[in-house]
Scaffold this motif. Sequence first.
Motif, PDB file in Angstrom:
ATOM      1  N   GLU A   1      -7.102 -12.528   5.840  1.00 43.42           N
ATOM      2  CA  GLU A   1      -7.584 -13.912   5.826  1.00 43.42           C
ATOM      3  C   GLU A   1      -6.444 -14.862   5.447  1.00 43.42           C
ATOM      4  N   LEU A   2      -5.701 -14.510   4.426  1.00 42.42           N
ATOM      5  CA  LEU A   2      -4.557 -15.320   4.000  1.00 42.42           C
ATOM      6  C   LEU A   2      -3.543 -15.453   5.132  1.00 42.42           C
ATOM      7  N   ALA A   3      -3.208 -14.351   5.759  1.00 41.60           N
ATOM      8  CA  ALA A   3      -2.200 -14.357   6.817  1.00 41.60           C
ATOM      9  C   ALA A   3      -2.632 -15.208   8.009  1.00 41.60           C
ATOM     10  N   THR A   4      -3.900 -15.167   8.358  1.00 42.33           N
ATOM     11  CA  THR A   4      -4.351 -15.941   9.518  1.00 42.33           C
ATOM     12  C   THR A   4      -4.591 -17.405   9.167  1.00 42.33           C
ATOM     13  N   LYS A   5      -5.185 -17.692   8.024  1.00 42.86           N
ATOM     14  CA  LYS A   5      -5.463 -19.078   7.642  1.00 42.86           C
ATOM     15  C   LYS A   5      -4.204 -19.862   7.315  1.00 42.86           C
ATOM     16  N   ALA A   6      -3.200 -19.191   6.801  1.00 43.64           N
ATOM     17  CA  ALA A   6      -1.945 -19.869   6.464  1.00 43.64           C
ATOM     18  C   ALA A   6      -1.056 -20.029   7.701  1.00 43.64           C
ATOM     19  N   HIS A   7      -1.503 -19.508   8.825  1.00 40.70           N
ATOM     20  CA  HIS A   7      -0.746 -19.581  10.079  1.00 40.70           C
ATOM     21  C   HIS A   7       0.653 -18.993   9.927  1.00 40.70           C
ATOM     22  N   ILE A   8       0.741 -17.952   9.095  1.00 39.62           N
ATOM     23  CA  ILE A   8       2.036 -17.318   8.916  1.00 39.62           C
ATOM     24  C   ILE A   8       2.241 -16.198   9.924  1.00 39.62           C
ATOM     25  N   THR A   9       1.251 -16.012  10.767  1.00 40.31           N
ATOM     26  CA  THR A   9       1.381 -15.061  11.857  1.00 40.31           C
ATOM     27  C   THR A   9       0.503 -15.504  13.008  1.00 40.31           C
ATOM     28  N   THR A  10       0.915 -15.149  14.191  1.00 38.45           N
ATOM     29  CA  THR A  10       0.106 -15.466  15.362  1.00 38.45           C
ATOM     30  C   THR A  10      -0.745 -14.271  15.764  1.00 38.45           C
ATOM     31  N   LYS A  11      -0.649 -13.220  14.998  1.00 33.70           N
ATOM     32  CA  LYS A  11      -1.400 -12.008  15.305  1.00 33.70           C
ATOM     33  C   LYS A  11      -2.895 -12.222  15.057  1.00 33.70           C
ATOM     34  N   THR A  12      -3.705 -11.537  15.842  1.00 35.05           N
ATOM     35  CA  THR A  12      -5.144 -11.606  15.626  1.00 35.05           C
ATOM     36  C   THR A  12      -5.509 -10.744  14.430  1.00 35.05           C
ATOM     37  N   GLU A  13      -6.703 -10.961  13.908  1.00 35.38           N
ATOM     38  CA  GLU A  13      -7.154 -10.159  12.765  1.00 35.38           C
ATOM     39  C   GLU A  13      -7.117  -8.676  13.106  1.00 35.38           C
ATOM     40  N   ARG A  14      -7.615  -8.331  14.290  1.00 32.81           N
ATOM     41  CA  ARG A  14      -7.672  -6.914  14.682  1.00 32.81           C
ATOM     42  C   ARG A  14      -6.272  -6.313  14.754  1.00 32.81           C
ATOM     43  N   THR A  15      -5.305  -7.089  15.260  1.00 31.21           N
ATOM     44  CA  THR A  15      -3.929  -6.597  15.339  1.00 31.21           C
ATOM     45  C   THR A  15      -3.371  -6.361  13.940  1.00 31.21           C
ATOM     46  N   LEU A  16      -3.668  -7.269  13.019  1.00 28.19           N
ATOM     47  CA  LEU A  16      -3.201  -7.077  11.637  1.00 28.19           C
ATOM     48  C   LEU A  16      -3.824  -5.832  11.014  1.00 28.19           C
ATOM     49  N   TYR A  17      -5.113  -5.626  11.241  1.00 30.15           N
ATOM     50  CA  TYR A  17      -5.761  -4.405  10.747  1.00 30.15           C
ATOM     51  C   TYR A  17      -5.065  -3.168  11.306  1.00 30.15           C
ATOM     52  N   ARG A  18      -4.780  -3.195  12.612  1.00 32.02           N
ATOM     53  CA  ARG A  18      -4.120  -2.054  13.246  1.00 32.02           C
ATOM     54  C   ARG A  18      -2.735  -1.815  12.657  1.00 32.02           C
ATOM     55  N   GLN A  19      -1.973  -2.895  12.438  1.00 31.35           N
ATOM     56  CA  GLN A  19      -0.636  -2.760  11.856  1.00 31.35           C
ATOM     57  C   GLN A  19      -0.720  -2.186  10.436  1.00 31.35           C
ATOM     58  N   LEU A  20      -1.703  -2.634   9.676  1.00 33.02           N
ATOM     59  CA  LEU A  20      -1.902  -2.090   8.325  1.00 33.02           C
ATOM     60  C   LEU A  20      -2.239  -0.606   8.381  1.00 33.02           C
ATOM     61  N   GLU A  21      -3.048  -0.215   9.354  1.00 34.83           N
ATOM     62  CA  GLU A  21      -3.399   1.206   9.509  1.00 34.83           C
ATOM     63  C   GLU A  21      -2.163   2.029   9.841  1.00 34.83           C
ATOM     64  N   ILE A  22      -1.293   1.503  10.694  1.00 37.67           N
ATOM     65  CA  ILE A  22      -0.050   2.204  11.038  1.00 37.67           C
ATOM     66  C   ILE A  22       0.816   2.356   9.787  1.00 37.67           C
ATOM     67  N   LEU A  23       0.955   1.277   9.016  1.00 35.18           N
ATOM     68  CA  LEU A  23       1.754   1.338   7.784  1.00 35.18           C
ATOM     69  C   LEU A  23       1.144   2.308   6.774  1.00 35.18           C
TER      70      LEU A  23
END
Length: 125
Positions: free
Chosen positions: A44-66
């Motif tokens: 929520e922070l990453a998307t609301k602060a516009h610090i990334t253009t990634k979608t929520e689902r993409t961020l979830y996926r990246q977190l899962e990879i990490l």
Amino acid sequence: MADINHSRAQKFILFALGRIYTEFSRQFNDKPLEAFISKASFIELATKAHITTKTERTLYRQLEILEKKKIVSYDNKNLALTPKGKKMFEKIEHDLAPYLNVAEIIKSNDMRRFTKKVQTVLSLK
């Protein structure tokens, strides 16, 4: 040295998460408290602060990879950097430090402390 052969999104996540915990630690360093952020709150922070253009689902996926790479951990709904992740964050932060320092100096309007060459001129646009 920490291996940072990861995607730009993964490096962003490491940096953002590391900075969040650095700030939390600074705020609570004189108290017997430990701060945590949930995966949902981080996204929520990453998307609301516009610090990334990634979608929520993409961020979830990246977190899962990490998480699979044992760089972040997700325990009891708490998102955290592992020791390996902390090392990688420190490397990224070290590499970005000159850029962050310049941005902070400019943002603070304290440039005159560092140089007297900055001038303003009236513009007739």
